[in-house]
Design an enzyme around this catalytic site. Structure first.
Site, short mmCIF file in Angstrom:
data_model
loop_
_atom_site.label_atom_id
_atom_site.label_comp_id
_atom_site.label_asym_id
_atom_site.label_seq_id
_atom_site.Cartn_x
_atom_site.Cartn_y
_atom_site.Cartn_z
N CYS A 1 38.31 -27.44 40.22
CA CYS A 1 37.08 -26.77 39.77
C CYS A 1 35.86 -27.56 40.26
O CYS A 1 35.90 -28.77 40.41
CB CYS A 1 37.07 -26.69 38.25
N CYS B 1 37.17 -25.23 30.61
CA CYS B 1 36.52 -24.77 31.85
C CYS B 1 35.52 -23.65 31.55
O CYS B 1 35.87 -22.62 30.98
CB CYS B 1 37.58 -24.27 32.83
N ARG C 1 32.69 -32.98 36.13
CA ARG C 1 33.45 -33.96 35.36
C ARG C 1 34.88 -34.17 35.86
O ARG C 1 35.64 -34.93 35.28
CB ARG C 1 33.48 -33.54 33.88
N HIS D 1 41.08 -27.42 34.43
CA HIS D 1 40.75 -28.35 33.35
C HIS D 1 40.47 -27.58 32.07
O HIS D 1 39.93 -26.47 32.11
CB HIS D 1 39.55 -29.24 33.71
N ASP E 1 33.41 -28.22 38.58
CA ASP E 1 32.89 -28.98 37.43
C ASP E 1 32.69 -30.46 37.78
O ASP E 1 33.61 -31.12 38.27
CB ASP E 1 33.88 -28.84 36.26
CO CO Z 1 35.81 -25.52 35.35
#
Ligand code: CO
Length: 210
Positions: A42, A101, A46, A98, A44
């Protein structure tokens, strides 16, 4: 408006410390990359592939998009996949979602979030496929986490349906794995879905003449 300078300064510090601990680090990597893994994760911020797996530059070939989706008309994904499998000869492809999400969470409600709705539609399709199982889970966050897992498994399946992967399976070993990263503890859960041969997918998706 000078926040970006933090990145450039950070880079200088990082490069210096790398050379300090391993003087050959950059000259070795400059020669060539030989990653054994393709990571589809992803976007993302993090979930950075190298950090969460304790690996270094050169170890993982990476493709990231919102909610780590494998869409069979995505030229970007297909280009990365083909290069990784056919030229770099990676041995493992990892789809790593994750928990928590935002993309998956957004796909679960009836709000429009703009253009990204078109992308998230693919997750709504996964939801529909498993609607009974999902709606039996009352807690919305837990339901979302289960949808995260089911979406990852579906992307593993999508990879196996590509001609790129099926062609590779004719003459080399290539495993596709489904993992989910936990934002709360940093631990990756292996969903134990390993696809490594054409028999792993429905007959209708198998090509006989590759
Ligand atoms: Co995500």
């Amino acid at each position: 408006m000078n926040e970006h300078l933090d990145l450039l300064n950070g880079n200088k510090g990082w490069a210096t410390s790398k050379v300090k601990e391993d003087p050959e680090f950059f000259s070795r990597l400059k020669a060539q990359q030989r990653p054994q893994y393709l990571w589809i994760g992803c976007s993302d911020s993090r979930v950075p592939a190298n950090e969460v797996t304790g690996t270094q530059p050169g170890d993982i070939f990476v493709h990231r998009n919102v909610a780590n989706l494998v869409i069979h008309t995505d030229m970007n994904l297909l280009s990365v996949l083909d290069y990784a499998v056919t030229v770099l000869h990676v041995k493992h492809i990892i789809v790593c979602g994750h928990y928590g999400c935002g993309g998956v969470r957004a796909a679960m409600d009836s709000m429009s979030y703009g253009f990204v709705d078109n992308w998230l539609r693919n997750i709504k399709d996964v939801y529909t496929k498993h609607i009974k199982q999902l709606e039996a889970i009352e807690d919305i966050e837990k339901r979302c986490d289960r949808l995260v897992e089911l979406t990852v498994v579906e992307q593993v399946r999508n990879l196996a349906k590509t001609k790129i992967v099926q062609r590779a399976w004719k003459d080399k070993e290539l495993q596709i794995h489904g993992w989910v990263y936990g934002l709360e503890d940093g631990i990756i859960k292996d969903l134990n879905v390993v696809f490594e041969e054409i028999e792993n997918i429905d007959r209708i998706y198998q090509y006989d003449n590759l």
